[in-house]
Scaffold this active site. Structure first.
Site, PDB file in Angstrom:
ATOM      1  N   TYR A 131       0.693  -1.299   0.030  1.00  0.00           N
ATOM      2  CA  TYR A 131       0.110   0.084   0.182  1.00  0.00           C
ATOM      3  C   TYR A 131       0.743   1.013   0.040  1.00  0.00           C
ATOM      4  CZ  TYR A 131      -4.190  -3.346   0.671  1.00  0.00           C
ATOM      5  OH  TYR A 131      -4.522  -3.627   0.777  1.00  0.00           O
ATOM      6  N   CYS A 162      -6.985  -4.871  -7.930  1.00  0.00           N
ATOM      7  CA  CYS A 162      -6.355  -4.346  -6.237  1.00  0.00           C
ATOM      8  C   CYS A 162      -6.079  -5.681  -5.825  1.00  0.00           C
ATOM      9  CB  CYS A 162      -7.325  -3.607  -5.523  1.00  0.00           C
ATOM     10  SG  CYS A 162      -8.772  -4.669  -5.744  1.00  0.00           S
ATOM     11  N   HIS A 163      -6.272  -6.785  -6.028  1.00  0.00           N
ATOM     12  CA  HIS A 163      -6.106  -7.963  -5.629  1.00  0.00           C
ATOM     13  C   HIS A 163      -4.489  -8.074  -5.134  1.00  0.00           C
ATOM     14  CE1 HIS A 163      -6.445  -9.393  -9.533  1.00  0.00           C
ATOM     15  NE2 HIS A 163      -5.211 -10.547  -8.946  1.00  0.00           N
TER      16      HIS A 163
END
Length: 204
Positions: A131, A162-163
């Site tokens: 992130y 997004c995984h």
């Protein structure tokens, strides 16, 4: 908490893939002009809800999605060339025959969210980033939480991957479709070994 070894070298060693096309028109305008048609795809992760207008895809949603996409009054079940194209590409992805999606996208969100979602499209198949790295890529290195929240609100998972975003310590962390689904997708792409099985997949 599930952990995996981060593989930033994958992103550097592989050619940068062509990103999924994110429509430049405002999603609200596209939705107001045409009826949005929806369909369901049976997948290894259970049924996937898919919504598209005439020119762009608006949503892909798991049955147990944490953040459900807001439906418009003009959304209805139907079929279209774009929905068929999306279904075909998703089927190819789950069968291991597709690594890059070629679909016009119009995710509905704020300018900041759309910036984060665009950055997701540049993460290569089989690679993972943290992130914090995602925040740096959008020029907001101090806004890790806000970037994480935008990542969690992604209305087009799988296509906007997004995984592939994990914790700085290698933990899988949250995913709108659930950690078993995130684990499945990373194993499918080779980012996790087949023996990694902390989250049994249940699609019923």
């Amino acid at each position: 908490m599930a952990r995996l070894r981060r593989r930033p070298c994958l992103a550097r060693s592989r050619p940068r893939p062509r990103a999924a096309a994110i429509a430049t028109c405002a999603p609200d305008q596209e939705e107001n002009r045409v009826t949005v048609l929806t369909t369901t795809l049976d997948s290894p992760l259970g049924p996937l809800f898919i919504a598209a207008g005439d020119t762009a895809l608006h949503a892909i949603e798991f049955r147990r999605n944490r953040h459900r996409v807001r439906r418009g009054d003009d959304w209805r079940e139907g079929d279209s060339p774009l929905l068929r194209r999306a279904r075909q590409q998703l089927e190819e992805y789950f069968a291991g025959r597709r690594r890059v999606f070629d679909l016009p996208l119009a995710p509905r969100g704020t300018a900041f969210q759309r910036e984060v979602w665009h950055a997701l499209a540049l993460i290569p198949y089989g690679a993972t980033i943290s992130y914090a790295e995602l925040a740096a890529r959008v020029g907001r290195p101090m806004a890790v939480r806000a970037v994480g929240a935008a990542n969690g609100r992604n209305p087009l998972p799988i296509v906007l991957p997004c995984h592939r975003v994990i914790g700085a310590d290698g933990s899988l962390t949250g995913f709108g479709g659930g950690l078993p689904a995130k684990q499945y997708l990373l194993k499918l792409e080779g980012a996790l070994p087949d023996t990694f099985d902390l989250f049994p997949l249940a699609v019923a």
